[in-house]
Motif scaffolding. Structure first.
Motif, PDB file in Angstrom:
ATOM      1  N   ASN A  93     -46.244  11.441 -55.576  1.00 31.45           N
ATOM      2  CA  ASN A  93     -45.116  11.262 -56.502  1.00 31.45           C
ATOM      3  C   ASN A  93     -44.880  12.521 -57.326  1.00 31.45           C
ATOM      4  O   ASN A  93     -43.729  12.959 -57.508  1.00 31.45           O
ATOM      5  CB  ASN A  93     -45.355  10.067 -57.427  1.00 31.45           C
ATOM      6  N   GLU A  94     -45.962  13.106 -57.825  1.00 23.88           N
ATOM      7  CA  GLU A  94     -45.839  14.325 -58.632  1.00 23.88           C
ATOM      8  C   GLU A  94     -45.316  15.486 -57.783  1.00 23.88           C
ATOM      9  O   GLU A  94     -44.477  16.268 -58.223  1.00 23.88           O
ATOM     10  CB  GLU A  94     -47.197  14.681 -59.248  1.00 23.88           C
ATOM     11  N   VAL A  95     -45.810  15.581 -56.542  1.00 20.29           N
ATOM     12  CA  VAL A  95     -45.358  16.639 -55.638  1.00 20.29           C
ATOM     13  C   VAL A  95     -43.863  16.504 -55.359  1.00 20.29           C
ATOM     14  O   VAL A  95     -43.096  17.477 -55.446  1.00 20.29           O
ATOM     15  CB  VAL A  95     -46.151  16.594 -54.307  1.00 20.29           C
ATOM     16  N   ILE A  96     -43.420  15.305 -55.027  1.00 22.88           N
ATOM     17  CA  ILE A  96     -42.008  15.080 -54.692  1.00 22.88           C
ATOM     18  C   ILE A  96     -41.107  15.422 -55.880  1.00 22.88           C
ATOM     19  O   ILE A  96     -40.031  16.018 -55.715  1.00 22.88           O
ATOM     20  CB  ILE A  96     -41.791  13.633 -54.219  1.00 22.88           C
ATOM     21  N   ASN A  97     -41.540  15.065 -57.089  1.00 24.26           N
ATOM     22  CA  ASN A  97     -40.755  15.409 -58.280  1.00 24.26           C
ATOM     23  C   ASN A  97     -40.575  16.923 -58.399  1.00 24.26           C
ATOM     24  O   ASN A  97     -39.480  17.415 -58.707  1.00 24.26           O
ATOM     25  CB  ASN A  97     -41.419  14.858 -59.541  1.00 24.26           C
ATOM     26  N   LEU A  98     -41.641  17.670 -58.149  1.00 21.81           N
ATOM     27  CA  LEU A  98     -41.562  19.135 -58.225  1.00 21.81           C
ATOM     28  C   LEU A  98     -40.635  19.692 -57.149  1.00 21.81           C
ATOM     29  O   LEU A  98     -39.836  20.599 -57.405  1.00 21.81           O
ATOM     30  CB  LEU A  98     -42.957  19.747 -58.069  1.00 21.81           C
ATOM     31  N   LEU A  99     -40.744  19.158 -55.942  1.00 16.02           N
ATOM     32  CA  LEU A  99     -39.899  19.647 -54.851  1.00 16.02           C
ATOM     33  C   LEU A  99     -38.430  19.338 -55.129  1.00 16.02           C
ATOM     34  O   LEU A  99     -37.546  20.174 -54.879  1.00 16.02           O
ATOM     35  CB  LEU A  99     -40.329  19.020 -53.525  1.00 16.02           C
ATOM     36  N   ASP A 100     -38.156  18.147 -55.633  1.00 15.78           N
ATOM     37  CA  ASP A 100     -36.774  17.773 -55.948  1.00 15.78           C
ATOM     38  C   ASP A 100     -36.189  18.681 -57.033  1.00 15.78           C
ATOM     39  O   ASP A 100     -35.045  19.119 -56.943  1.00 15.78           O
ATOM     40  CB  ASP A 100     -36.716  16.321 -56.436  1.00 15.78           C
ATOM     41  N   GLN A 101     -36.993  18.974 -58.047  1.00 15.68           N
ATOM     42  CA  GLN A 101     -36.519  19.797 -59.166  1.00 15.68           C
ATOM     43  C   GLN A 101     -36.190  21.222 -58.723  1.00 15.68           C
ATOM     44  O   GLN A 101     -35.317  21.872 -59.304  1.00 15.68           O
ATOM     45  CB  GLN A 101     -37.581  19.847 -60.271  1.00 15.68           C
ATOM     46  N   ASN A 102     -36.874  21.702 -57.678  1.00 13.49           N
ATOM     47  CA  ASN A 102     -36.717  23.098 -57.279  1.00 13.49           C
ATOM     48  C   ASN A 102     -35.937  23.288 -55.984  1.00 13.49           C
ATOM     49  O   ASN A 102     -35.750  24.415 -55.528  1.00 13.49           O
ATOM     50  CB  ASN A 102     -38.097  23.744 -57.138  1.00 13.49           C
ATOM     51  N   SER A 136     -51.846  24.908 -51.841  1.00 15.25           N
ATOM     52  CA  SER A 136     -53.197  25.447 -51.973  1.00 15.25           C
ATOM     53  C   SER A 136     -54.194  24.417 -51.435  1.00 15.25           C
ATOM     54  O   SER A 136     -53.922  23.207 -51.449  1.00 15.25           O
ATOM     55  CB  SER A 136     -53.507  25.760 -53.441  1.00 15.25           C
ATOM     56  N   TYR A 137     -55.356  24.904 -50.978  1.00 13.99           N
ATOM     57  CA  TYR A 137     -56.287  23.965 -50.330  1.00 13.99           C
ATOM     58  C   TYR A 137     -57.736  24.425 -50.473  1.00 13.99           C
ATOM     59  O   TYR A 137     -58.027  25.584 -50.770  1.00 13.99           O
ATOM     60  CB  TYR A 137     -55.944  23.821 -48.846  1.00 13.99           C
ATOM     61  N   TYR A 138     -58.630  23.458 -50.301  1.00 12.34           N
ATOM     62  CA  TYR A 138     -60.061  23.735 -50.199  1.00 12.34           C
ATOM     63  C   TYR A 138     -60.402  23.911 -48.718  1.00 12.34           C
ATOM     64  O   TYR A 138     -59.813  23.256 -47.853  1.00 12.34           O
ATOM     65  CB  TYR A 138     -60.903  22.583 -50.756  1.00 12.34           C
ATOM     66  N   LEU A 195     -49.887  19.637 -61.828  1.00 14.06           N
ATOM     67  CA  LEU A 195     -49.412  20.566 -60.808  1.00 14.06           C
ATOM     68  C   LEU A 195     -48.385  21.539 -61.373  1.00 14.06           C
ATOM     69  O   LEU A 195     -47.551  21.181 -62.204  1.00 14.06           O
ATOM     70  CB  LEU A 195     -48.786  19.796 -59.647  1.00 14.06           C
ATOM     71  N   THR A 196     -48.467  22.780 -60.909  1.00 11.53           N
ATOM     72  CA  THR A 196     -47.475  23.799 -61.255  1.00 11.53           C
ATOM     73  C   THR A 196     -46.939  24.397 -59.966  1.00 11.53           C
ATOM     74  O   THR A 196     -47.667  24.545 -58.990  1.00 11.53           O
ATOM     75  CB  THR A 196     -48.076  24.908 -62.124  1.00 11.53           C
ATOM     76  N   ASP A 235     -49.988  25.803 -56.892  1.00 11.84           N
ATOM     77  CA  ASP A 235     -51.248  26.550 -57.041  1.00 11.84           C
ATOM     78  C   ASP A 235     -52.494  25.668 -57.027  1.00 11.84           C
ATOM     79  O   ASP A 235     -53.577  26.138 -56.703  1.00 11.84           O
ATOM     80  CB  ASP A 235     -51.214  27.364 -58.341  1.00 11.84           C
ATOM     81  N   GLN A 236     -52.359  24.425 -57.413  1.00 12.35           N
ATOM     82  CA  GLN A 236     -53.535  23.549 -57.456  1.00 12.35           C
ATOM     83  C   GLN A 236     -53.817  22.980 -56.058  1.00 12.35           C
ATOM     84  O   GLN A 236     -52.884  22.546 -55.363  1.00 12.35           O
ATOM     85  CB  GLN A 236     -53.303  22.391 -58.442  1.00 12.35           C
ATOM     86  N   PRO A 237     -55.077  22.967 -55.634  1.00 13.77           N
ATOM     87  CA  PRO A 237     -55.412  22.451 -54.294  1.00 13.77           C
ATOM     88  C   PRO A 237     -55.030  20.979 -54.136  1.00 13.77           C
ATOM     89  O   PRO A 237     -55.334  20.146 -54.986  1.00 13.77           O
ATOM     90  CB  PRO A 237     -56.934  22.624 -54.207  1.00 13.77           C
ATOM     91  N   LEU A 238     -54.347  20.712 -53.030  1.00 10.51           N
ATOM     92  CA  LEU A 238     -53.955  19.338 -52.701  1.00 10.51           C
ATOM     93  C   LEU A 238     -54.497  18.899 -51.350  1.00 10.51           C
ATOM     94  O   LEU A 238     -54.405  17.732 -51.001  1.00 10.51           O
ATOM     95  CB  LEU A 238     -52.420  19.223 -52.667  1.00 10.51           C
TER      96      LEU A 238
END
Length: 245
Positions: free
Chosen positions: A38-47, A55-57, A74-75, A134-137
């Protein structure tokens, strides 16, 4: 269901059934951070992002590396096209794509060795709406079978020159300013793979195929101009080797 034809054709089949606004290819032996979508989709929609790098481990994990970690907010930041094409990460699972963008550009994974590379660069060349979280997902579970111990098949040797030709063809269709990035990629891929091919223990049956692969690849590479980006890569590689040894 379909007969096992390899990862490329499998992704093509799966994409035919995609109906969501975004597409994220996740390998079945990896994992993502819980409750992040949900947080990811909000960021993608906004941009209004076409491609978002994740980013990943990466490691030889025996358990979910996200468990017990503090959940960071998330940023997201925009990255330019040149940056994406130079500091490339061609794994499909390291990106979330806008589905309409993929359909518009007729997403298709070739059934060749290195199909991820040709798809990633083709898509990078067709948009400037590229972002990075930037934060690992994502957690990439590495396996003990390293690349240096890979067992090569006829497909590796027959299709590596095809990959180089595909990239060369894409560079000729893309904006002229991107040619140097495509050719840098081709040279870097050859620098990684051809030494392994030369040193690989193969059956007598595969030796001719391997030798033809190397001959064809070198023939393609010899047509390229001097590439400053590749020379910088070689200098950085030499410095790293000197520090290690």
């Amino acid at each position: 269901s379909q007969e096992n034809q390899g990862i490329g054709p499998t992704r093509n089949t799966a994409f035919n059934y995609v109906s969501g606004e975004y597409t994220w290819f996740i390998d079945n032996d990896d994992c993502i951070r819980s409750n992040c979508l949900n947080e990811v989709i909000n960021l993608l929609d906004q941009n209004n992002s076409d491609i978002t790098n994740i980013s990943y481990y990466k490691g030889f994990f025996t358990a979910n590396p996200f468990e017990g970690k503090k959940i960071e907010q998330l940023t997201i930041r925009k990255i330019n096209q040149d940056y994406a094409m130079y500091f490339y990460d061609d794994a499909p699972w390291s990106k979330i794509y806008r589905t309409d963008f993929l359909k518009k550009n007729k997403l298709f994974f070739e059934n060749i060795f290195g199909e991820d590379t040709s798809v990633t660069f083709d898509l990078y060349s067709k948009t400037k709406k590229i972002f990075k979280i930037d934060q690992p997902l994502y957690a990439w579970f590495e396996r003990k079978e390293s690349f240096s111990h890979s067992v090569y098949s006829k497909k590796h040797f027959e299709t590596f020159p095809v990959l180089l030709e595909v990239l060369k063809g894409q560079s000729e269709k893309a904006d002229k300013s991107l040619k140097v990035f495509y050719e840098n990629l081709m040279l870097r891929k050859a620098d990684i793979y051809l030494p392994h091919f030369r040193n690989a223990e193969v059956t007598d049956e595969l030796k001719l195929c391997r030798d033809e692969c190397i001959r064809k690849s070198e023939e393609i590479l010899n047509q390229l101009d001097t590439n400053l980006l590749y020379e910088i890569y070689l200098e950085n590689k030499k410095e790293t080797d000197n520090k290690l040894y």
